[in-house]
Design a protein around this motif. Structure first.
Motif, mmCIF file in Angstrom:
data_model
loop_
_atom_site.group_PDB
_atom_site.id
_atom_site.type_symbol
_atom_site.label_atom_id
_atom_site.label_comp_id
_atom_site.label_asym_id
_atom_site.label_seq_id
_atom_site.Cartn_x
_atom_site.Cartn_y
_atom_site.Cartn_z
ATOM 1 N N LEU A 1 -4.257 12.164 5.773
ATOM 2 C CA LEU A 1 -2.893 11.786 5.366
ATOM 3 C C LEU A 1 -2.507 10.471 6.033
ATOM 4 C CD1 LEU A 1 -1.286 15.284 5.991
ATOM 5 C CD2 LEU A 1 -2.075 14.383 3.812
ATOM 6 N N PHE A 2 -1.489 9.790 5.437
ATOM 7 C CA PHE A 2 -1.016 8.519 6.003
ATOM 8 C C PHE A 2 0.497 8.570 6.131
ATOM 9 C CE2 PHE A 2 -4.934 7.831 3.741
ATOM 10 C CZ PHE A 2 -5.714 7.167 4.698
ATOM 11 N N PHE A 3 0.999 8.103 7.268
ATOM 12 C CA PHE A 3 2.449 8.075 7.507
ATOM 13 C C PHE A 3 2.844 6.691 7.988
ATOM 14 C CE2 PHE A 3 1.135 12.461 8.303
ATOM 15 C CZ PHE A 3 1.987 13.153 7.462
ATOM 16 N N GLU A 4 4.059 6.305 7.589
ATOM 17 C CA GLU A 4 4.543 5.000 8.021
ATOM 18 C C GLU A 4 5.337 5.191 9.308
ATOM 19 O OE1 GLU A 4 5.811 1.396 5.183
ATOM 20 O OE2 GLU A 4 7.209 3.076 5.295
ATOM 21 N N ALA A 5 5.096 4.290 10.282
ATOM 22 C CA ALA A 5 5.853 4.375 11.531
ATOM 23 C C ALA A 5 7.014 3.391 11.442
ATOM 24 C CB ALA A 5 4.944 4.017 12.696
ATOM 25 N N PRO A 6 8.093 3.595 12.175
ATOM 26 C CA PRO A 6 8.296 4.727 13.083
ATOM 27 C C PRO A 6 8.978 5.925 12.411
ATOM 28 C CG PRO A 6 10.019 3.103 13.357
ATOM 29 C CD PRO A 6 9.128 2.587 12.278
ATOM 30 N N ARG A 7 9.383 5.818 11.135
ATOM 31 C CA ARG A 7 10.177 6.910 10.579
ATOM 32 C C ARG A 7 9.325 8.147 10.243
ATOM 33 N NH1 ARG A 7 12.993 5.605 12.989
ATOM 34 N NH2 ARG A 7 14.804 4.287 12.902
ATOM 35 N N GLY A 8 8.067 7.930 9.893
ATOM 36 C CA GLY A 8 7.212 9.075 9.583
ATOM 37 C C GLY A 8 7.175 9.426 8.120
ATOM 38 N N LYS A 9 7.436 8.407 7.246
ATOM 39 C CA LYS A 9 7.433 8.687 5.808
ATOM 40 C C LYS A 9 5.981 8.788 5.319
ATOM 41 C CE LYS A 9 9.627 6.961 1.594
ATOM 42 N NZ LYS A 9 8.535 6.362 0.828
ATOM 43 N N LYS A 10 5.710 9.820 4.504
ATOM 44 C CA LYS A 10 4.333 10.018 4.037
ATOM 45 C C LYS A 10 3.997 8.991 2.963
ATOM 46 C CE LYS A 10 1.398 13.703 2.254
ATOM 47 N NZ LYS A 10 1.389 15.022 1.693
ATOM 48 N N GLN A 11 2.791 8.414 3.059
ATOM 49 C CA GLN A 11 2.349 7.393 2.096
ATOM 50 C C GLN A 11 1.087 7.900 1.382
ATOM 51 O OE1 GLN A 11 3.962 4.425 1.801
ATOM 52 N NE2 GLN A 11 5.424 5.126 3.336
ATOM 53 N N THR A 12 0.915 7.460 0.133
ATOM 54 C CA THR A 12 -0.354 7.761 -0.535
ATOM 55 C C THR A 12 -1.110 6.460 -0.697
ATOM 56 O OG1 THR A 12 0.885 9.392 -1.769
ATOM 57 C CG2 THR A 12 -1.375 8.971 -2.478
ATOM 58 N N ILE A 13 -2.298 6.386 -0.158
ATOM 59 C CA ILE A 13 -3.045 5.120 -0.188
ATOM 60 C C ILE A 13 -4.386 5.375 -0.868
ATOM 61 C CG2 ILE A 13 -4.050 3.298 1.244
ATOM 62 C CD1 ILE A 13 -2.003 3.932 3.350
ATOM 63 N N PRO A 14 -4.753 4.574 -1.882
ATOM 64 C CA PRO A 14 -6.045 4.785 -2.561
ATOM 65 C C PRO A 14 -7.208 4.526 -1.610
ATOM 66 C CG PRO A 14 -4.763 3.014 -3.604
ATOM 67 C CD PRO A 14 -3.979 3.475 -2.443
ATOM 68 N N THR A 15 -8.321 5.182 -1.903
ATOM 69 C CA THR A 15 -9.476 5.115 -1.011
ATOM 70 C C THR A 15 -9.899 3.685 -0.723
ATOM 71 O OG1 THR A 15 -10.172 7.012 -2.285
ATOM 72 C CG2 THR A 15 -11.726 6.198 -0.677
ATOM 73 N N LEU A 16 -9.963 2.875 -1.782
ATOM 74 C CA LEU A 16 -10.469 1.520 -1.574
ATOM 75 C C LEU A 16 -9.593 0.756 -0.596
ATOM 76 C CD1 LEU A 16 -11.485 0.697 -5.227
ATOM 77 C CD2 LEU A 16 -12.990 0.960 -3.246
ATOM 78 N N GLU A 17 -8.266 1.020 -0.663
ATOM 79 C CA GLU A 17 -7.341 0.300 0.215
ATOM 80 C C GLU A 17 -7.550 0.720 1.668
ATOM 81 O OE1 GLU A 17 -5.380 -2.181 -0.795
ATOM 82 O OE2 GLU A 17 -6.420 -1.848 -2.709
ATOM 83 N N VAL A 18 -7.856 2.007 1.879
ATOM 84 C CA VAL A 18 -7.990 2.507 3.252
ATOM 85 C C VAL A 18 -9.038 1.682 3.989
ATOM 86 C CG1 VAL A 18 -8.634 4.483 4.667
ATOM 87 C CG2 VAL A 18 -7.356 4.832 2.551
ATOM 88 N N GLU A 19 -10.123 1.342 3.253
ATOM 89 C CA GLU A 19 -11.206 0.610 3.921
ATOM 90 C C GLU A 19 -10.766 -0.806 4.272
ATOM 91 O OE1 GLU A 19 -14.856 0.877 1.670
ATOM 92 O OE2 GLU A 19 -14.334 2.912 1.064
ATOM 93 N N LYS A 20 -9.838 -1.329 3.498
ATOM 94 C CA LYS A 20 -9.441 -2.723 3.763
ATOM 95 C C LYS A 20 -8.482 -2.824 4.932
ATOM 96 C CE LYS A 20 -9.996 -4.051 -1.054
ATOM 97 N NZ LYS A 20 -9.203 -4.144 -2.279
ATOM 98 N N ILE A 21 -7.743 -1.748 5.211
ATOM 99 C CA ILE A 21 -6.759 -1.794 6.296
ATOM 100 C C ILE A 21 -7.497 -1.978 7.619
ATOM 101 C CG2 ILE A 21 -5.039 -0.411 7.541
ATOM 102 C CD1 ILE A 21 -4.476 0.970 4.840
ATOM 103 N N GLY A 22 -6.957 -2.815 8.485
ATOM 104 C CA GLY A 22 -7.575 -2.976 9.804
ATOM 105 C C GLY A 22 -7.061 -1.874 10.713
#
Length: 1727
Positions: A908-929
């Motif tokens: 799962l992915f959450f945005e900080a600092p509020r903790g909102k749940k995000q949906t991120i496609p697989t390909l994008e996950v690899e690009k994130i540092g």
């Protein structure tokens, strides 16, 4: 039967003993039935004759002694009941007599004083119970048929016989006043009879619903109590038999006897929680307040009486075999008599009251009457002191695992489908870099003891997790023994302090004995301990080892550890055993101590006899924690759980000394005196009698010396191990510390780790070489990872913790605790900065955001992640949406995004600092540092999940900072390295074992120089150095490559494929080689001929069946065939099977099931013929002590040890004597054998699916070790020429380096790692060089060079094709290789190399073949011996390269065609390989061969021997002139195979029989045009054999439908008149069909056929060949079914053809499967 100096004695069912002299001439007969002790039906079962005495044992359990000169007065030594069951027992009320009655219908009276039978009387019915009247005059017997009989005791005369019931009487009793007899039957009722009224029935008790089992009268004879089969206890008023129901009425009743099994007074005889009724009898001794019971397990037990509480204590006595049916006290309570149901025996026991026990202590223990072998009761003692909390804790630990590492292969096997799908996809390679274990923090003290020692060199050896550690305290470095794969639980050191033994947890747990210097295993012992080994000890001479398992019986085993043999074993105790010690003076004796247990053991053969320590009156065994032997063999000392030291002499406790507060955990015997350590944290030195305590050392922080590697957690830690040496005392504590105490007082701390509890929390510092750990032991610790390797700081916490994290600047450290709170502490001082508690459940992960570390994410097991602002110390966000507990968290580089893994495998992915749940496609996950990567989910790490992912979890991962390598830890204790990203399933990896079960966390240090791992329950912290590819030293020994075998195919070669896929059938299962159909001849119904001839024939005498050439001579039948010559060598699918013997004078090889010794000078052969099926491998013992010893292995069926199971024969090549036959477990066959350097061991490899490798001591026929080799075919396994323990196996994509350690086989895969682009090829051959070099020949023609087990070089293209064979010359180290090559100017199929395989010289084999394929090489003096795929054996001269062909053979079979010359000892053979060959028997060689270009099927000489006709598989036939070998004519009129070809005796016609159901006739007088003149019609099937009649007018044809038909020549018309057929004289007879040869068909020919036959030229013998490979010799004709014959073995399955040579001098037989020709010499009967 019995033998003595004077002769033999025999005894039999006739009741006679006969004596015989040494030549078995009768001396005398003694008929026991006629003697004064004799009786009808006496049968002798045993006899022993010594001098003039003879002992005789009979079927009716008597033993007689006969003195020869008074033979009719045998003396009765012993007797007893014999058949059926023995149930009845009664004792006389006033005399020492016992009465027994049995199913053998006899009642016997025994004297308890003289131990003798006084009287015996036989009744009509089997007896089931007995009772004696109170005055001792009457004896009542209850019978099986429902009747009872009363006898007078003094003369056994009958008083009455009464039958009122139909079912057996099981119990009867006289009332105490003597007036009544109660009789209980299986009809569920008790009848009461009046004794005075001549046993008239006066009452009946009918309350029971089941059979009556026990009864007792009250003392006043007014009441009777009964037990029945339902376990009900009922009471009756006497004598009426009315049931008593009111409890009040029974209150004061006194019972005259107590034999009932239910009732308050005897509750204690039943175990708790059990409702079984296995107690058959009870009898109480009111005066002695004890009672005895008898049960179904053969045990007599002694209890106190009354015993009211279930599960009372008892003493137990063994002796009876199964059911003890009855037990009674004698009238004076001196004895107990018990009887056994099936063992028919009467036991008499002496009762020793308590007060006597005290006096008997001075009796020598052998005679002492203490507890005749009794064991304490099974139930828990109520009077045991409370167990110490620490010991209590330890007994609760379970070492069972859901899954053991041993289960991995099976689990992988179950996941086969997954493997297949995975193998098809291209998988990521394993990473090039690797790690190596560098340092381990931790010592296992919390549940182990005495596991810490100084070695010879002053290093310290101990264990933690699955690692044996040798620690050098001067250099602060460690070396590791990594042979174990699960928790080590115990460690013992050899008396010379150079070897240690360690025992581990496992399903079949093993003990490793290894050398502390070289860290090599010397022996591995397994096979006897389940679940684990908890104690080991060496004997004083170092030869033996004792071990104790943690199975339910705590089995004790004594080993000869070097041989790996179990000497003795015994069940130790139900409760845990802590220590085993072998007596230093007598290695046959040992002592074990444990929970409520202390036993002295003595070895007795394969068992151990144990005696409890005697504590004297009413003492009870305390729980013992440790033990040592003292200064003499009798003295032993044990430490108890209450702080005492017990001093023992032999098995008696002499005194106790108070030594410690709380349990004494460790003791050590010194030269003079002892040292002890206890829970109180004190080390005490004692004098040699434990009189005085000389000195104590308290382990306190204040005493710590400055050089310590850490901090003491608490003062006075519990001491678990003590050892002395090098002027120091070495102490191991429960808290996992190892301390060295100087005699003068200062204490140095050397090693420490976490205490008991799991370690999960691990964090590495952002810029320093330190790390933090937090554990369930409620401590937070900081460790220095630099070379000083010490614990820098420790802090106790209020709760255990599971996670921790450094802030990005390294100043703060956050710790998550198990109660839902978390702290942030100062990273240097560990003092609190802040703490929070928002959650109830465990905090599972905690992470500072990167950069300034502004936020802290805190994950808990209640599925939330809380985000805190560190500066303001407030919670600013909550991440919701996970459906399970959180396992891993990572921040992105910006500190804005959290990646979370949960227990439900969600990513799962959450945005900080509020903790909102995000949906991120697989390909994008690899690009994130990502700032860190510890996630185990997602496409980047799909490959880290193993095939058996259902069983095991990947618990942790961590990525290097260059994002190239991902390290993982899993539930199996494996640390693995993967290439990142690990995309695609089942990535390849490198794997390391050191942790035992769960690796809970892994982290790289800030600069990736170290990997730090923590091991859950094993409490250890391990540091691994990270080694870059290419930089590492060659000591690359601890990595295991991936689970899956490489998918790259290992290369292809047709010969290899054929050899790999060949299916070896055993002869016994072979089926017919020709596709015959129809009813076999011996099963066909004969039609009666029309004119059944009159008895006296007036007709002409019958003509000869067969024209005979030596008419004038007296005909001599042939009585035997002797194998003279064999043309053939098995080279097409075997190798390394041609060897020189006797310095090159002889050559040994094999074909079919024959071993052949060939003399090079004379060409003569001799044979080893003991194998009963094909030989597949052969090797020669190279040791000078065993010259000319050969081992051969054969094919076989299943490994069921039956006659058809595969076997290996070891034999002497010169005299052909068999020295040893090894029946193997290699089902299907043995494909490789090899002798060890000393020649005493033999290594064999099987063709079974596991390709088992076995090591034998061949002289004893004993299997030493065996293990599955590989899942694909192993071609060769060979011992190193200088070793008895090291060998190498090669096969399909397989090379393995093996060590024999004791009885265990350890192996390492060959490592390809260091050479670029090396792939695992199929390996075919192996040779050896000095300095541990190994050479393996591959399918591609390369040779790989290995150092230890690492590939260091490849000799590319040593041959153009596969390198099938290699030979290491022992005298000069040169290596010969043989391969598959086309002959060329420079290359050759044989090459001779130097010792390093750098330079070579090639030899060409001048065989004229297109390609040479060498299968075997061997080097003698100046010569190289070569065996080829084409069945040639060639000798090549090393100097001049000249080739000399020694042996020729057909290279492919079957050899269908066979013809013998009409007048000379020549013969022709024609085979599938397209050659026809001419052989000379006298010269023992091949004279010529003609290559036809097509497979040949049949061959025939013309009557004069000047022409040869050859029939081909393609339907063509050729006629050659013998002198010039020119073709005279050829023709092809058919499209399918020619099966037989024949010249007519007048040389006019040629008959050609084919598979097209036809015979064609050609007239040879018309010249070589060969026009067909006619052919035979109506042949029902293909032709198999043809014979002409002597006058050339008829032809008999045998066909594939088991029918023989006769045709006229040359018209081709069928002749049907049986009378005419019967009068034909045949020129030859080769048919297997016809009434004249019906006898050659055997009963066993369901699936197999007789393929060929030939009648001798004399016409009186017949030889046949069949599908079982047998040659049989019959008389001719043989019209009776299943005729008598002689059989001759040697061929493989399927004989194809057989012929007599001219003059019947030889028989030649041709083989199908074996491509060999056998020449048998005929032995004629003398005139």
């Amino acid at each position: 039967m019995n033998a003595c100096e004077e002769g033999f004695a025999t005894g039999g069912r006739d009741g006679c003993v006969r004596l015989w002299d040494l030549n078995f001439k009768p001396i005398t007969v003694i008929d026991l039935r006629e003697t004064d002790q004799g009786y009808k039906g006496l049968s002798v079962r045993s006899v022993c004759w010594r001098g003039d005495h003879i002992l005789v044992g009979t079927q009716d359990s008597e033993i007689f002694e006969i003195v020869v000169h008074e033979r009719n007065k045998p003396f009765l030594i012993m007797q007893g009941h014999c058949e059926g069951e023995l149930w009845a027992l009664a004792v006389h009320p006033t005399k020492p007599l016992a009465m027994t009655g049995s199913d053998d219908r006899s009642v016997r009276i025994w004297s308890l004083i003289d131990h003798a039978l006084i009287a015996r009387c036989n009744m009509e019915e089997p007896i089931r119970c007995a009772a004696v009247s109170t005055d001792g005059i009457h004896l009542a017997l209850g019978m099986k048929d429902g009747s009872f009989t009363v006898l007078r005791v003094r003369d056994m005369t009958e008083v009455v016989h009464i039958k009122d019931r139909k079912e057996a009487i099981h119990e009867l009793k006289y009332s105490p006043d003597g007036n009544f007899l109660a009789v209980g039957s299986n009809d569920s009722s008790v009848d009461i009879y009046g004794v005075v009224q001549r046993y008239k029935k006066i009452g009946e008790c009918i309350g029971s619903l089941s059979f009556i089992t026990h009864m007792d009268w009250s003392s006043d004879s007014k009441y009777l109590q009964t037990n029945d089969g339902n376990g009900k206890r009922l009471f009756y008023r006497m004598p009426s038999g009315k049931e008593v129901s009111s409890k009040e009425e029974l209150k004061g009743v006194q019972w005259a006897s107590w034999t009932c099994v239910s009732g308050v007074e005897v509750n204690g005889i039943w175990p708790k929680y059990s409702d079984i009724n296995d107690i058959n009898s009870v009898d109480a001794n009111f005066i002695g307040q004890v009672m005895v019971t008898a049960d179904d397990y053969g045990i007599v037990k002694l209890f106190r009486y009354p015993c009211l509480r279930k599960g009372a204590k008892f003493k137990k006595y063994l002796g009876h075999s199964a059911h003890v049916t009855n037990v009674r006290w004698s009238h004076d309570h001196q004895w107990v008599v018990s009887i056994g149901g099936a063992d028919h025996s009467v036991f008499q026991w002496k009762f020793v009251p308590d007060r006597k026990l005290k006096d008997s202590l001075h009796i020598a223990p052998q005679e002492s009457l203490v507890d005749s072998n009794s064991d304490e009761s099974d139930s828990d003692q109520s009077d045991v002191p409370e167990l110490d909390s620490e010991i209590e804790q330890e007994t609760q630990i379970t070492y069972r695992r859901q899954v053991y590492k041993e289960d991995l292969p099976q689990l992988k096997e179950q996941c086969k489908e997954k493997r297949k799908s995975a193998a098809s996809k291209r998988r990521e390679r394993a990473p090039g870099n690797s790690i190596r274990l560098h340092f381990v923090h931790g010592y296992r003290g919390y549940d182990c003891r005495s596991n810490l020692f100084y070695t010879q060199t002053g290093e310290i050896v101990y264990h933690v997790a699955a690692v044996g550690v040798v620690y050098n305290r001067q250099q602060n470095t460690q070396r590791f023994y990594l042979g174990h794969d699960d928790d080590i639980l115990c460690l013992a050191i050899h008396p010379l302090k150079d070897y240690v033994a360690t025992g581990q947890v496992g399903r079949d747990s093993s003990i490793h004995i290894w050398d502390t210097e070289t860290i090599r295993p010397l022996s591995v012992l397994k096979g006897y301990h389940q679940y684990g080994v908890c104690a080991v000890d060496f004997s004083a001479d170092g030869k033996r080892l004792a071990s104790v398992g943690i199975d339910d019986n705590h089995t004790i085993v004594l080993w000869d550890w070097k041989k790996g043999e179990k000497l003795s074993a015994v069940r130790g105790s139900k409760d845990k055993i802590f220590v085993v010690k072998i007596n230093p003076y007598m290695p046959e004796k040992l002592i074990t101590v444990g929970i409520k247990h202390l036993k002295f053991w003595r070895r007795a053969g394969g068992g151990l006899i144990g005696r409890k320590g005697c504590i004297g009156a009413m003492g009870r065994t305390d729980t013992m924690m440790c033990a040592v032997y003292g200064w003499t063999e009798e003295m032993a000392f044990s430490g108890t759980s209450t702080g005492d030291v017990c001093i023992w002499r032999d098995v008696f406790l002499i005194k106790t000394v108070k030594a410690h507060d709380g349990p004494v955990f460790s003791m050590h015997a010194l030269e003079k005196g002892f040292v002890t350590g206890g829970k109180d944290g004190v080390v005490a030195l004692w004098d040699d009698t434990f009189e005085r305590c000389l000195k104590t050392y308290a382990i306190k922080r204040a005493a710590l010396a400055p050089g310590s590697k850490g901090l003491l957690l608490e003062d006075n830690p519990s001491i678990r191990a003590i050892s002395l040496g090098h002027g120091h005392i070495l102490v191991g504590t429960k808290n996992g510390e190892i301390l060295e105490v100087d005699k003068s007082g200062p204490i140095t701390l050397l090693v420490q780790g976490h205490m008991e509890g799991e370690v999960w929390g691990l964090a590495t510092h952002p810029h320093l070489p330190i790390c933090a750990t937090v554990s369930d032991d409620k401590t937070l610790r900081i460790w220095d990872l630099s070379p000083s390797h010490c614990m820098l700081a420790v802090r106790k916490l209020k709760k255990g913790g599971r996670c921790c994290c450094f802030s990005p600047d390294g100043k703060a450290l956050a710790v998550g605790l198990n109660d839902g709170s978390f702290l942030i502490v100062n990273a240097d001082t560990l003092e609190d900065l802040v703490s929070f508690q928002h959650r109830k459940d465990v905090i599972s992960e905690i992470r500072f955001s990167p950069g300034a570390g502004k936020y802290l994410a805190v994950a808990s097991c209640d599925n939330f992640v809380d985000i805190y602002n560190v500066m303001s110390s407030k919670r600013v966000g909550i991440c919701k949406g996970a459906s399970s507990y959180i396992t891993h968290m990572d921040w992105d580089v910006r500190g804005k995004l959290l990646q979370v893994n949960t227990g439900a495998k969600e990513q799962l992915f959450f945005e900080a600092p509020r903790g909102k749940k995000q949906t991120i496609p697989t390909l994008e996950v690899e690009k994130i540092g990502w700032a860190s990567w510890t996630s185990v989910l997602g496409s980047c790490c799909e490959g880290i999940w193993p095939i058996i992912g259902e069983v095991t979890d990947v618990t942790a991962s961590c990525l290097t900072s260059d994002s190239k390598v991902l390290a993982t830890g899993d539930d199996f204790g494996f640390v693995k390295l993967f290439r990142y990203p690990a995309k695609g399933k089942f990535g390849k990896f490198k794997r390391y074992v050191a942790h035992s079960t769960h690796v809970t966390n892994v982290r790289w240090t800030y600069d990736d120089s170290l990997l730090v791992t923590v091991g859950g329950a094993d409490t250890s912290l391990m540091l691994w150095t990270y080694e870059m590819e290419g930089h590492r030293d060659t000591r690359q020994c601890d990595s295991e490559e991936s689970d899956l075998d490489s998918e790259e195919d290992g290369g292809y070669d047709s010969d290899v494929t054929r050899e790999n896929e060949i299916n070896y059938t055993i002869k016994a299962l072979s089926t017919n080689i020709r596709p015959m159909f129809g009813i076999k001849p011996h099963l066909q119904q004969k039609e009666p001929t029309l004119d059944e001839r009159p008895p006296v024939s007036r007709a002409l005498p019958q003509p000869e069946k067969l024209q005979t050439n030596n008419v004038g001579k007296k005909k001599r039948p042939i009585e035997d065939l002797i194998l003279e010559l064999v043309f053939g060598y098995r080279g097409k699918d075997c190798r390394n099977n041609v060897h020189y013997l006797n310095d090159g004078a002889d050559v040994i090889y094999h074909t079919a099931s024959i071993g052949i010794l060939y003399n090079v000078a004379t060409g003569s052969q001799s044979f080893y013929q003991e194998h009963n099926d094909d030989i597949l491998c052969l090797t020669v013992n190279q040791h000078p002590k065993f010259t000319n010893i050969v081992a051969t292995g054969q094919v076989g069926d299943s490994a069921d040890m039956s006659a058809t199971a595969p076997s290996i024969h070891v034999w002497d090549a010169m005299n052909k004597q068999t020295l040893s036959v090894l029946r193997c477990y290699h089902s299907k066959g043995v494909c490789s054998v090899s002798f060890s350097a000393t020649g005493k061991l033999l290594l064999s490899v099987g063709l079974d699916p596991e390709h088992t490798i076995t090591i034998w001591k061949w002289q004893e026929g004993a299997k030493i070790a065996s293990r599955a080799g590989h899942n694909q075919r192993i071609f060769v396994a060979e011992f190193r020429p200088d070793s008895d323990t090291q060998f190498v196996s090669v096969g399909v994509k397989h090379v393995r380096f093996w060590t024999l350690a004791g009885r265990a086989l350890l192996s390492k895969k060959g490592l390809l790692s260091s050479i670029e682009d090396a792939r695992m090829q199929t390996m075919l051959s192996v040779a050896f060089g000095a300095n541990n070099l190994t050479f393996t020949g591959t399918i591609s023609g390369d040779v790989c060079v290995w150092k230890d087990h690492v590939l260091i070089r490849i000799v590319a293209k040593a041959h153009n094709g596969p390198v099938f064979t290699m030979y290491t010359t022992l005298r000069d180290g040169l290596i010969v290789t043989g391969g598959k090559e086309r002959p060329s100017k420079e290359g050759g199929a044989v090459k001779l190399w130097d010792q390093e395989l750098k330079r070579c010289r090639a030899f060409r084999l001048e065989t004229g073949q297109m390609t040479d394929c060498v299968r075997s090489v061997c080097r003698g003096k100046g010569k190289i011996l070569v065996g080829t795929r084409n069945a040639e054996i060639i000798e090549v001269g090393e100097k001049n390269a000249a080739c000399n062909i020694l042996i020729n053979g057909h290279m492919d079979g079957p050899i269908w065609g066979l013809a013998t010359h009409p007048s000379r000892d020549f013969f022709l053979s024609a085979a599938e390989d397209g050659t026809v060959r001419l052989w000379d028997i006298a010269e023992k060689k091949m004279l010529n061969k003609v290559s036809l270009g097509h497979a040949a099927r049949t061959v025939c000489y013309s009557p004069e021997g000047d022409m040869v006709a050859i029939g081909m598989k393609n339907g063509e036939f050729i006629i050659l002139l013998v002198t010039s070998l020119k073709i005279w004519g050829k023709k092809r009129d058919r499209r399918s195979a020619i099966q037989d070809i024949r010249f007519s005796p007048d040389s006019r016609y040629l008959a050609v029989g084919s598979s097209e159901n036809a015979v064609d006739f050609y007239d040879l007088t018309l010249g070589p045009t060969l026009n067909r003149v006619s052919y035979c019609k109506d042949i029902p099937s293909f032709v198999i054999q043809m014979d002409f009649s002597a006058d050339s007018c008829y032809l008999q044809v045998s066909t594939g439908s088991y029918k023989r038909q006769v045709y006229e020549v040359p018209s081709g018309k069928q002749l049907v008149d049986q009378a005419v057929i019967d009068r034909i004289t045949w020129a030859t007879w080769t048919s297997v069909l016809g009434d004249e040869v019906i006898g050659i068909w055997s009963r066993h020919a369901e699936k197999a056929d007789v393929n060929c036959a030939c009648v001798s030229h004399s016409g009186i013998n017949l030889v046949t060949g069949d599908d079982f490979g047998m040659v049989k010799l019959f008389d001719f004709p043989c019209p009776e079914k299943f005729a008598k014959h002689k059989r001759f073995l040697g061929h493989s399955a399927h004989l194809t053809n057989i012929r007599f040579t001219s003059g019947d001098r030889y028989v030649v037989s041709a083989g199908g499967d074996d491509c060999s020709l056998f020449v048998w010499k005929c032995v004629h009967m003398p005139h």
